[in-house]
Each structure stands twice: as C-alpha cells, then as structure tokens.
Design a protein around this motif. Sequence first.
Motif, PDB file in Angstrom:
ATOM      1  N   LYS A 285     -34.249  33.089 -46.254  1.00 33.91           N
ATOM      2  CA  LYS A 285     -34.689  31.821 -45.511  1.00 33.91           C
ATOM      3  C   LYS A 285     -35.191  31.876 -44.132  1.00 33.91           C
ATOM      4  CE  LYS A 285     -31.563  29.214 -48.310  1.00 33.91           C
ATOM      5  NZ  LYS A 285     -30.936  30.171 -48.942  1.00 33.91           N
ATOM      6  N   LEU A 286     -35.997  31.366 -43.462  1.00 33.24           N
ATOM      7  CA  LEU A 286     -36.501  31.578 -42.135  1.00 33.24           C
ATOM      8  C   LEU A 286     -36.332  30.224 -41.206  1.00 33.24           C
ATOM      9  CD1 LEU A 286     -39.819  33.746 -42.550  1.00 33.24           C
ATOM     10  CD2 LEU A 286     -37.717  34.400 -41.809  1.00 33.24           C
ATOM     11  N   LEU A 287     -35.577  30.413 -40.270  1.00 33.51           N
ATOM     12  CA  LEU A 287     -35.609  29.341 -39.181  1.00 33.51           C
ATOM     13  C   LEU A 287     -36.052  30.130 -37.847  1.00 33.51           C
ATOM     14  CD1 LEU A 287     -33.259  26.460 -38.484  1.00 33.51           C
ATOM     15  CD2 LEU A 287     -33.903  27.781 -36.704  1.00 33.51           C
ATOM     16  N   THR A 288     -37.073  29.729 -37.199  1.00 28.33           N
ATOM     17  CA  THR A 288     -37.592  30.354 -36.094  1.00 28.33           C
ATOM     18  C   THR A 288     -37.806  29.296 -34.915  1.00 28.33           C
ATOM     19  OG1 THR A 288     -39.800  29.798 -36.953  1.00 28.33           O
ATOM     20  CG2 THR A 288     -38.870  31.975 -37.580  1.00 28.33           C
ATOM     21  N   TYR A 289     -38.074  29.912 -33.789  1.00 27.85           N
ATOM     22  CA  TYR A 289     -38.319  29.014 -32.602  1.00 27.85           C
ATOM     23  C   TYR A 289     -39.477  28.286 -32.785  1.00 27.85           C
ATOM     24  CZ  TYR A 289     -39.785  28.072 -28.081  1.00 27.85           C
ATOM     25  OH  TYR A 289     -40.102  27.404 -26.650  1.00 27.85           O
ATOM     26  N   HIS A 290     -40.586  28.844 -33.286  1.00 27.60           N
ATOM     27  CA  HIS A 290     -41.978  28.182 -33.292  1.00 27.60           C
ATOM     28  C   HIS A 290     -42.290  28.424 -34.876  1.00 27.60           C
ATOM     29  CE1 HIS A 290     -45.552  26.687 -32.085  1.00 27.60           C
ATOM     30  NE2 HIS A 290     -46.309  27.779 -32.480  1.00 27.60           N
ATOM     31  N   ASP A 291     -42.856  27.451 -35.573  1.00 23.15           N
ATOM     32  CA  ASP A 291     -43.307  27.650 -36.833  1.00 23.15           C
ATOM     33  C   ASP A 291     -44.727  28.728 -36.923  1.00 23.15           C
ATOM     34  OD1 ASP A 291     -41.759  26.166 -38.852  1.00 23.15           O
ATOM     35  OD2 ASP A 291     -42.638  24.352 -37.795  1.00 23.15           O
ATOM     36  N   SER A 292     -44.212  29.755 -36.897  1.00 26.56           N
ATOM     37  CA  SER A 292     -45.385  30.913 -36.731  1.00 26.56           C
ATOM     38  C   SER A 292     -45.393  31.725 -38.324  1.00 26.56           C
ATOM     39  CB  SER A 292     -45.084  31.854 -35.875  1.00 26.56           C
ATOM     40  OG  SER A 292     -44.566  31.469 -34.559  1.00 26.56           O
TER      41      SER A 292
END
Length: 350
Positions: free
Chosen positions: A216-223
């Motif tokens: 699962k990915l939670l990132t600062y920016h949807d990159s």
Amino acid sequence: MMKNSILPRLTVTALVATLSILLLVGCSPSQPSSSEQAPDTGSVSGEKLRVATTVSPITSLVENIGGDRIVLEGIVPEGTNSHTFEPSPSVATILGRADLFVANGLFLEEPTIQLAKSNLPEGARTLLLAEKTITRDEWVFDFSFPESDGHPNPHLWTAPHLAIKYAELIKLELIEMDSANGPYYEENFGKLRASIEDLDERIAAAVQTIPPENRKLLTYHDSFPYFGPRYGFEIIGAVQPSDFSEPSTREVARLIDQVRETRVPAIFGSEVFPSPVMEQIAREGGVTFVDRLRDDDLPGEYGDSNHTYMGLILEDARIITENLGGDPSALDGYDPSPVISGPSGATYPQ
C-alpha cells in the motif's frame, strides 16, 4: 595592320587568363560531392537538432536516444515543483532556438507549453508524450488530481512500461526529423528499452517479496498512480491536495485514521519537499516516515552513473520495497548508467 596586330595580342591574353583560372581551380581544396555533404538534419538551423525538454526524467530519456547527435537543453530545474514552475525569460531564448520541444503534457507544464507556443521558431515541432501514450479512458484521477478539476494525474513516467512508450515516441520523432542519424537513434532506443525492461522485471520480483498486506502506498504527492497498479500496490492516498497547499485539519485526521486502519508499515515523503504534516501523520498513525522518494528529480548529479531516468526509478523502487518489509536484492546489480557511449553534453538546469 593595326587590327591584325591587335587580334593576336587579345587571343594570347585571353589564353593566359583561361590558363590562370584552370590553375587556380586545380590548386584549390577539393569540394565534397553532393553525397559527401553533411546530411540535412531537418533542423531549423541546418546543423544538429536542438531539442528543448521540460522535466529531468524526460530530458534523460531524450539524452539516451539522441546522444551526441543533438543539442539538448532541459528547462525545468531539478528540485522544482514542475506543476507550479513559472519559466523565466531566459527559457524563451532556449525555446526560440529549438527545433523540437518535448514535454509531458496532460496539463503538467502549462506555463512552459504556452511559452513554447509563442517562442518556438517557424518549422519547430512539439511532442507531448502523455497524450500519445494513454487514451482519455485511461486517465487517472485521485486526491491530488480530482476529476472535478478535469486534469488527470500526469506522472506516467514513474511506470517503466509507459516510459518505454515515451522513449519510442521520442525515437520516432527524432528519426522523422533527422533520418540521416536514424540508425543511431534506433540503436540507442533498443539499448534503452532493454535496460528499462530489465528494471521493470527486477522491480516486479522485488515487490513480490513485500507481504501482500503491506503493498500500500501513501505518499506526499500522488506521483505513483501508474507505477502502483503495475506492481500490485494499492494507492491509499496522498497528503498534498490538488491546489498543492498543505492539507486541512480534517484531511490530516482522515489520513491518520487511514494509516491506522490499513496498518501500512511506512508512508513516503519527498526528498525535495519537506512535509511536517507527514511527520505528524506518521507519528500519530504509529508508522515510519520515509522522506526520500522522488518523482522528477534525478538522483546524484550530471555525470553520475545514477543520474538517469533508470536511476530515479531504481532508487524509488528500492526505498519502497525495503520500507514495506520486502527484500530489494532483486535490484542488486542493475546498472542505471546511460546507454549512450560518452557524455552527450546535455544541460540539466539546477
């Protein structure tokens, strides 16, 4: 008698002049035949193609195909928010001498694209890669790029299989504009494709070692909206809203709850853009905060072996894998170096 005496003198004079001209021609350096002339590159200047590009990953792809047969100048400085970048007047000068302008498109570099429309010389061409890589039905909308704004997520290049499509479009454009160097561009593209395909396979193998519940990915920016599905990740959110401001208190609380519910072991920030909010989310959500991901800022410096598109994706894949509980050893031994021989002299603005 006067006429008869003048005629021989004129004839001798003309003969001497003719012989002098023949001698001069014979002693001058030989001129190349039409087949020996430098090939017409199709450029505005008639010399090497001058190519202007936007973000560094695209500059790297163009460099790895065009090599030393083109003059390549990047526009968007590394470490800059490409969504909000406002080109300086000096960019107009770069665009004003370009034969080809290569941009991502999908609303990523709008100020630069508008400047290009006003400053590219007559006969110059524009290549918007994303528009030719996916169809409108394949557009992705998310937290940073909501459908209500009408602007899809433009970060196609973070998915290697789409970067190969970018590279093929670049190759075809260069060959069409400069057919004399077509075999060179074709050869470089073949090497680049093989390198990216190798990286793609290695990433897939590394991700398989991550426990499924951690993918699962939670990132600062949807990159990573195209990267994630490629390797089986669930994109659970991003911190930066569509207007590139800091999230509201309500949004932060929602993200903290989401982190707790999904029990993801780490969330990922940007190496370039610090985010105290993400630190708060990680702290209150009880997870690790890793602030080392990049999306359009190449690692290292120009001339380093990892200062390439491949180096960028390799580093991100390693960081993600090892911090979500996987084994990144499948990435060991991969060479992210440029596929061209020797430096190209490309310009990456800092």
